[in-house]
Design a protein around this motif. Structure first.
Motif, mmCIF file in Angstrom:
data_model
loop_
_atom_site.group_PDB
_atom_site.id
_atom_site.type_symbol
_atom_site.label_atom_id
_atom_site.label_comp_id
_atom_site.label_asym_id
_atom_site.label_seq_id
_atom_site.Cartn_x
_atom_site.Cartn_y
_atom_site.Cartn_z
ATOM 1 N N CYS A 196 3.810 -26.509 -7.781
ATOM 2 C CA CYS A 196 3.629 -27.413 -6.637
ATOM 3 C C CYS A 196 2.732 -26.805 -5.589
ATOM 4 O O CYS A 196 1.771 -27.418 -5.166
ATOM 5 N N ASP A 197 3.038 -25.601 -5.182
ATOM 6 C CA ASP A 197 2.244 -25.004 -4.106
ATOM 7 C C ASP A 197 0.867 -24.588 -4.570
ATOM 8 O O ASP A 197 -0.031 -24.366 -3.759
ATOM 9 N N GLU A 198 0.712 -24.462 -5.879
ATOM 10 C CA GLU A 198 -0.617 -24.066 -6.368
ATOM 11 C C GLU A 198 -1.624 -25.189 -6.221
ATOM 12 O O GLU A 198 -2.822 -24.967 -6.327
ATOM 13 N N ILE A 199 -1.127 -26.402 -5.999
ATOM 14 C CA ILE A 199 -2.031 -27.538 -5.926
ATOM 15 C C ILE A 199 -2.588 -27.627 -4.515
ATOM 16 O O ILE A 199 -1.855 -27.775 -3.543
ATOM 17 N N LYS A 200 -3.889 -27.522 -4.418
ATOM 18 C CA LYS A 200 -4.506 -27.519 -3.095
ATOM 19 C C LYS A 200 -5.273 -28.793 -2.769
ATOM 20 O O LYS A 200 -5.622 -29.024 -1.623
ATOM 21 N N ALA A 201 -5.617 -29.540 -3.767
ATOM 22 C CA ALA A 201 -6.424 -30.735 -3.508
ATOM 23 C C ALA A 201 -6.054 -31.809 -4.521
ATOM 24 O O ALA A 201 -5.902 -31.512 -5.700
ATOM 25 N N VAL A 202 -5.859 -33.032 -4.060
ATOM 26 C CA VAL A 202 -5.476 -34.109 -4.976
ATOM 27 C C VAL A 202 -6.409 -35.298 -4.825
ATOM 28 O O VAL A 202 -7.014 -35.515 -3.776
ATOM 29 N N ALA A 203 -6.511 -36.052 -5.906
ATOM 30 C CA ALA A 203 -7.226 -37.316 -5.859
ATOM 31 C C ALA A 203 -6.284 -38.395 -6.317
ATOM 32 O O ALA A 203 -5.799 -38.371 -7.433
ATOM 33 N N TRP A 204 -5.998 -39.326 -5.431
ATOM 34 C CA TRP A 204 -5.155 -40.454 -5.819
ATOM 35 C C TRP A 204 -5.371 -41.538 -4.797
ATOM 36 O O TRP A 204 -5.647 -41.253 -3.657
ATOM 37 N N TYR A 205 -5.228 -42.751 -5.206
ATOM 38 C CA TYR A 205 -5.720 -43.790 -4.329
ATOM 39 C C TYR A 205 -4.688 -44.402 -3.411
ATOM 40 O O TYR A 205 -5.012 -44.872 -2.349
ATOM 41 N N SER A 206 -3.467 -44.424 -3.807
ATOM 42 C CA SER A 206 -2.561 -45.216 -2.988
ATOM 43 C C SER A 206 -1.987 -44.376 -1.858
ATOM 44 O O SER A 206 -2.183 -43.183 -1.777
ATOM 45 N N LYS A 207 -1.278 -45.033 -1.037
ATOM 46 C CA LYS A 207 -0.580 -44.306 0.015
ATOM 47 C C LYS A 207 0.632 -43.649 -0.632
ATOM 48 O O LYS A 207 0.744 -43.587 -1.838
ATOM 49 N N VAL A 208 1.511 -43.149 0.205
ATOM 50 C CA VAL A 208 2.638 -42.402 -0.337
ATOM 51 C C VAL A 208 3.388 -43.216 -1.379
ATOM 52 O O VAL A 208 3.804 -44.326 -1.134
ATOM 53 N N ASP A 209 3.539 -42.656 -2.556
ATOM 54 C CA ASP A 209 4.240 -43.313 -3.645
ATOM 55 C C ASP A 209 5.719 -43.020 -3.478
ATOM 56 O O ASP A 209 6.175 -41.917 -3.739
ATOM 57 N N GLN A 210 6.428 -44.005 -3.038
ATOM 58 C CA GLN A 210 7.832 -43.754 -2.712
ATOM 59 C C GLN A 210 8.648 -43.359 -3.918
ATOM 60 O O GLN A 210 9.728 -42.806 -3.789
ATOM 61 N N THR A 211 8.121 -43.706 -5.097
ATOM 62 C CA THR A 211 8.944 -43.423 -6.259
ATOM 63 C C THR A 211 8.803 -41.986 -6.716
ATOM 64 O O THR A 211 9.472 -41.546 -7.617
ATOM 65 N N LEU A 212 7.895 -41.282 -6.094
ATOM 66 C CA LEU A 212 7.564 -39.962 -6.591
ATOM 67 C C LEU A 212 8.558 -38.908 -6.140
ATOM 68 O O LEU A 212 9.229 -39.046 -5.141
ATOM 69 N N LEU A 213 8.589 -37.867 -6.913
ATOM 70 C CA LEU A 213 9.477 -36.768 -6.603
ATOM 71 C C LEU A 213 9.160 -36.215 -5.214
ATOM 72 O O LEU A 213 8.008 -36.113 -4.835
ATOM 73 N N ALA A 214 10.220 -35.838 -4.527
ATOM 74 C CA ALA A 214 10.085 -35.494 -3.111
ATOM 75 C C ALA A 214 9.086 -34.378 -2.858
ATOM 76 O O ALA A 214 8.347 -34.414 -1.884
ATOM 77 N N ASP A 215 9.050 -33.388 -3.744
ATOM 78 C CA ASP A 215 8.165 -32.247 -3.477
ATOM 79 C C ASP A 215 6.711 -32.636 -3.361
ATOM 80 O O ASP A 215 5.941 -31.951 -2.715
ATOM 81 N N TYR A 216 6.334 -33.719 -4.027
ATOM 82 C CA TYR A 216 4.913 -34.007 -4.090
ATOM 83 C C TYR A 216 4.466 -35.005 -3.040
ATOM 84 O O TYR A 216 3.300 -35.336 -2.964
#
Lengths: 497, 355, 356
Positions: free
Chosen positions: A162-182
């Motif tokens: 999780c912490d190793e991820i420094k940059a993301v590409a995704w289009y929507s706003k916060v995905d409520q269904t997603l795991l809390a850490d992300y």
């Protein structure tokens, strides 16, 4: 002049009527052929994943002493050239240097980085078109840029990345269904205020803005980019598509290594190989992959056996799998491309989930484009599905405004479910057999829940939940209380339809 | 010596001839309407469709899924769809004819005033932001109402600005286009900031088809058609006069600016109603008047009914063809595909210079 | 007439001309300022001084070490921002000049560069290339297909023009009909394709200046500048043509030939812009009107003014879009409309002359 016009118009109308009558009389109805479960559609329980990295001589899931010994003995025997992944230093020759190189790989650390070559898979939709290209990556890696689709992040959760991820590409706003850490990745922060995490480098799935990505390369030391294998949409690899954002070649020019994985594949061998690859690259413990392999294999065997027992007792569940999201496009009458619902083609992974759970895909005669990818679209209501006598419809969705891990969370308004109204003229809808399944679940759990939805008399709710708890605790580190409080599929009643 | 009676009879014949053409086109509309009743992806033939209608009138309820879906298709979808197609085609072509005459520009059609983007904007803010101009109304209706009110804003701006200074006909349209661009910009930006489901809903609507129509919307559509027909027919002579030139009209006692505003308001009202229910069906408003001009007459007395029936036939026919082939296509596609070549041929062979 | 009146007239005429020149120079100055500002806007954070240092270093031939910070600065500034700025400028010139010329040639204020069907032809080309998977020159990323197909409607019009009875209105109507027809073709083609293809086509269609490299920029620059110069040379004749076809022909101008030549030049300019930038509306239609309201319809001044204003306007809009969202989520066309339309209405209301 008058008469001619009158005659002309009447002639046109008559001709039309004739065409219509002929058409109506000769139209063939699609055949409704209820048959038994097609056992060949079921997933195979025989899973033998192979880590596709040069240096993995014995073709298992890790690079370790066994590979060293296997290569040494093969060199003595002279059978070295038959091993696919023996050329660890990819110099074209299999010799002692490769043995040394394998040892170097085993001892890779941040002070001693090693370059490995791995097989890079590209797919142009649903089938793999080019598996022969190898790409190099320097390991280990602690700073990643990723495509933050729900499936991808679930894959990372298996390894605890999780912490190793420094940059993301995704289009929507916060995905409520997603795991809390992300969830922190989706905080929109335009101005780089001190202490606020700024992660987004792309406004849609395959789009990495060169400027934003370069910023993270310079500031955070990002060295590797992990994205999906669909070369048409992600990073426009060796494909004809219109380049939108950086391409894979450009990423290499900027000093990034690109790794492509398929996190939502129903092909478990490639899924496990991908997990093993990411474990190797990030230096995480890859023993989890072997555990996954046995767990998945035994679950599939269980499902297959229970379904096989039912053959000959005359039942079938004809299914359709549709996913609706605004990312799917359609064409309006003035040639402009706009958004609409879409339905999966038989070769897509979503459909394969339902088929693995014992459903039968019947829309064989619908005009799918040859090798079309995971979608086709329609803008009208579901009347066209009527001749296929679908008795269940399962849609797999992410970001549907319903928090799968917290069923007490407020279900957002009926707006998200209006797209399911598109199926309203089908038998399945009429009989309340339309479900939406969580797209955040790992693929094997999707199959489990799909089996539960299709055949509740064979696969009970408690069975499915037990499987979920078992998997989530072992591999995702989510406690059973969270799972028990979660809701992983949505029925029509929940949708308010 | 010229025989007065003969030339009078000749003139009358030439002037009234097109009336019979209009009758022929009307007949074609009725025929296609009947033929289109059973058309859909599901196998229904004409007699079954007629039986279903008869049952419905007699009050017999469908019993099982099979009958229910057929009943639903024929009675609740095909008929309103066909009526809606006729109304939409009629309104759009009358609007196009009137605007082309008054603005004296062959490129004018009801959408160039920015009505469709205003309506879309109204829909968008009602869906995305939940704002509704008139509260306490059921959600579905409030969306339509929003769309309708916002669709009138471009027209409102034109009327408002023209009360300050005399706006030439071209400037009218340009103002409309400018407002359209503003609304389009807002739409695009809102689209990028809302979530998927809302967007999906919004754009299902803009595809521009008559397939979403139900019985509830039919009275409003028919009202729109009747209203614009009567209104435009009432002022048909004045339109003819203004079409010849502003100065000439003023010498004949007609105020061209006032006439344009009045016509604009009626056209906008009717088009806004149509757009709220069917989305944007292009092409008809532009092309049907030109065809009518060629075959019927340039005078409004015949041009208005003429373009109405041609437009109605075009849309109805296209919708019918689409229902036969595949439901995937919006109605405008077939319209454009089939009617464009015909239109080009007509233009090329046009001997008189109407423009 | 005595001298003082003559001097007065001369002074008035000079102020007239001065106003036109002044407008052009103002636009160019604004454009230069925008270039300087726009180079600093973007997701990658780099300070004002560093930007200019990078530019000067590159001009002086200094090559930074690979993967160093300076090297990344150079990548961003030279390979991303500068081409995009120049592309926006060239597109502004091309579209505005085409719009102004189209309106003069067609004598219709609603004409714009896309009236002849260029945009829908390009769309169709892109649709063919993406949906069928064929590509003539893969390295050009659909540029070739879009360009060729964009010219086909214009070719049809030009071929058919002898058969028409010399009426421009007919030409416009045929152009519109072709637009609808090609749109319908595209729709048919795209109806059976899958979501990813459509997503890619959608991204092209929305219009953006980000996908440009220096070599393509060179080609576009050649076409646009050459086209503008040709039309400027013809502008004198275009002025005469506004008197009416018959009057112009009696003054020795081959009206039909000039019309066709203008159509061709405009089509090529717009086609090559559209192939890479997508479809950006508004500039071609409204910008010429704004300019006309300020400096009148004299084509000799209209064309340079259109290029200056179009370039400045489009560059400004693109910079705003870049500033608002570094992830490229705001399309240029929307900003154009948002800024330009109120501007247009404002100019309209304060205008004293009646052009159309």
């Amino acid at each position: 002049m008058e008469k001619k016009a009158v005659i002309a118009i009447v002639a046109i109308v008559v001709v039309f009527a004739a065409i219509v009558c002929v058409g109506l009389l000769t139209q063939e109805k699609p055949k409704y052929d209820p048959a038994d479960v097609d056992l060949s559609q079921l997933a195979s329980a025989d899973i033998n994943p192979c880590l596709e990295v040069f240096g993995n001589v014995n073709e298992d899931l890790v690079i370790d002493d066994k590979d060293v010994k296997a290569l040494e003995s093969a060199l003595k025997d002279g059978t070295a050239k038959n091993l696919r992944y023996a050329d660890a230093n990819f110099d074209g020759v299999v010799d002692k240097n490769d043995v040394e190189y394998i040892k170097k790989i085993m001892n890779a650390s941040f002070d001693n980085p090693v370059e490995i070559k791995h097989i890079q898979r590209y797919s142009d939709g649903d089938y793999y078109v080019d598996t022969s290209k190898g790409r190099t990556t320097t390991i280990p890696v602690n700073s990643l840029a990723v495509t933050a689709s729900a499936n991808m992040l679930t894959m990372f959760k298996h390894l605890g990345i999780c912490d190793e991820i420094k940059a993301v590409a995704w289009y929507s706003k916060v995905d409520q269904t997603l795991l809390a850490d992300y969830q922190k990745f989706f905080i929109d922060s335009k101005f780089d205020v001190e202490g606020s995490p700024v992660y987004r480098v792309g406004g849609s799935a395959g789009y990495f803005s060169e400027e934003m990505l370069t910023k993270h390369i310079v500031n955070d030391g990002v060295t590797t980019l992990i994205t999906a294998d669909n070369a048409a949409s992600y990073l426009n690899g060796p494909s004809k598509s219109y380049p939108y954002g950086i391409t894979e070649d450009r990423a290499y020019e900027l000093g990034l290594d690109v790794i492509r994985v398929a996190p939502a594949a129903t092909d478990f061998e490639s899924f496990l190989a991908d997990v093993a690859l990411i474990a190797l690259v990030t230096g995480k413990d890859s023993s989890i992959v072997t555990d996954l392999q046995s767990w998945i294999s035994s679950t599939i065997k269980e499902i297959n056996n229970k379904l096989t027992d039912r053959v000959g007792k005359g039942f079938v569940k004809q299914i359709s799998v549709g996913v609706s999201s605004s990312n799917s496009y359609s064409v309006t009458s003035d040639g402009k491309v706009e958004t609409s619902n879409y339905i999966s083609s038989p070769t897509s992974d979503y459909t394969k989930v339902a088929m693995a759970a014992g459903g039968k895909w019947v829309m064989q005669d619908y005009p799918w484009k040859e090798g079309s990818s995971s979608s086709s679209k329609y803008t009208d209501l579901g009347k066209w599905l009527e001749p296929y006598h679908l008795n269940t419809i399962i849609a797999i969705k992410t970001a549907s405004g319903f928090t799968y891990y917290d069923k007490d969370a407020t279900l957002s308004s009926t707006v998200p479910w209006s797209c399911m109204m598109a199926f309203s003229d089908t038998e399945a809808f009429y009989n309340d057999h339309v479900y939406v399944l969580s797209g955040d679940l790992p693929v094997i759990l999707r199959i489990v829940y799909a089996a539960n939805l299709l055949y509740p008399e064979i696969f009970s709710d408690s069975w499915a939940e037990k499987k979920n708890i078992d998997y989530s605790e072992k591999f995702l580190g989510i406690s059973s209380s969270i799972i028990k409080n979660g809701k992983f599929y949505v029925t029509m009643e929940d949708m308010g339809l | 010596m010229v025989n007065i009676n003969e030339s009078i009879a000749d003139y009358r014949r030439r002037e009234n001839a097109p009336k019979s053409y209009i009758g022929v086109v009307l007949l074609a509309i009725v025929l296609v309407f009947i033929l289109s009743l059973p058309a859909s992806e599901i196998d229904i033939n004409l007699f079954e469709a007629l039986r279903i209608i008869y049952d419905h009138i007699m009050g017999v309820e469908p019993s099982n899924y099979h009958d229910m879906i057929r009943h639903r298709i024929v009675v609740e979808q095909n008929i309103p769809r066909a009526i809606g197609a006729i109304c939409a085609g009629g309104v759009l072509s009358i609007g196009g004819a009137v605007l082309q005459n008054l603005i004296r520009n062959p490129l004018a059609d009801p959408y160039t005033l920015g009505i469709s983007s205003g309506a879309l904007f109204g829909m968008v803010i009602s869906l995305a932001l939940g704002i509704s101009i008139i509260p306490f109304i059921d959600q579905m209706d409030s969306r339509i109402l929003n769309a309708f009110l916002f669709a009138l804003i471009p027209t409102g701006i034109i009327v408002f600005l023209s009360s300050f200074k005399k706006v030439s006909p071209t400037m009218m349209i340009l103002i409309g286009i400018a407002v359209m661009y503003i609304f389009n910009a807002f739409n695009t930006i809102i689209k990028y900031t809302t979530d998927d489901e809302t967007i999906s809903q919004i754009y299902q609507w803009t595809v521009g088809s008559v397939s979403g129509l139900s019985w509830g919307s039919i009275p409003k559509l028919v009202f729109a058609l009747v209203m614009i027909y009567i209104a435009m027919y009432w002022i048909r002579n004045e339109i003819d006069i203004v079409a010849q030139g502003d100065h000439g009209a003023m010498t004949l006692g007609v105020n061209p600016y006032r006439l344009r505003i009045i016509a604009l308001v009626f056209v906008s009202l009717a088009t806004a109603i149509i757009v709220c229910y069917t989305g944007t069906i292009g092409f008809v408003g532009l092309v049907a008047p030109h065809i009518a001009r060629r075959y019927f007459s340039s005078k409004c007395r015949l041009l208005i009914p003429g373009s109405a029936v041609i437009g109605a036939l075009m849309v109805l026919l296209s919708d019918y063809i689409i229902r036969l082939i595949t439901p995937n296509l919006p109605v405008g596609v077939v319209l454009a595909l089939v009617c464009s070549p015909i239109f080009i041929v007509i233009l090329v062979r046009m001997k008189r210079n109407e423009w | 007439m005595d001298d003082s009146k003559f001097e007065q007239m001369k002074a008035e005429y000079n102020s007239h001309i001065f106003r036109k020149f002044g407008f052009i120079i103002l636009c160019i100055a604004f454009m230069i300022v925008m270039i300087a500002i726009s180079v600093n806007i973007g997701g990658y954070q780099i300070s004002f001084m560093e930007v200019y240092r990078t530019i000067f270093d590159h001009i002086l031939g200094v090559v930074p070490e690979e993967y160093s910070k300076e090297w990344y600065d150079y990548q961003i500034v030279w390979n991303n921002r500068l081409p995009r700025i120049l592309f926006a400028i060239l597109s502004g010139i091309g579209l505005a000049v085409s719009g102004a010329t189209m309106q003069s040639v067609m004598k219709n204020p609603l004409a714009e560069p896309y009236t002849t069907g260029v945009s829908s032809g390009a769309c169709f080309g892109v649709a063919i290339s993406m949906a069928l998977g064929v590509s003539l020159f893969p390295s050009l990323n659909m540029g070739a297909e879009a360009f060729i197909m964009a010219l086909i409607p214009v070719a049809i019009i030009i071929i058919m023009s002898p058969k028409l009875n010399n009426s421009v209105a007919t030409v416009i109507l045929i152009g519109t009909a072709l637009t609808y027809m090609f749109n319908a073709f595209s729709t048919f083609l795209l109806v059976t394709t899958d979501s990813e293809t459509l997503a890619a086509i959608y991204k092209w269609q929305v219009g953006s200046f980000s996908n440009i490299t220096w070599d393509r920029l060179a080609i576009i620059a050649i076409f646009v500048i050459a086209g503008t110069i040709i039309i400027e040379i013809l502008s004198h004749k275009l002025n005469i043509m506004t008197l009416g076809d018959n009057a112009a022909q009696s003054l020795g101008i081959n009206v039909r030939r000039i019309r066709i030549l203008c159509l061709l030049v405009m089509a090529i300019m717009v086609a090559c812009i559209v192939s890479y930038a997508g479809i950006i509306g508004f500039v071609g239609l409204i910008c010429p009107h704004m300019i006309r309201l300020i400096i009148g319809s004299d084509n000799r001044f209209l064309i340079p003014a259109a290029s200056a204003f179009g370039a400045a306007f489009l560059l400004f809009s693109d910079s705003c879009a870049k500033w608002l969202s570094s992830l490229d989520m705001v399309p240029v066309g929307a900003i154009c409309g948002l800024i330009g339309a109120p501007l247009f209405l404002f100019i309209l209301m304060h205008n004293r002359r009646n052009i159309w």
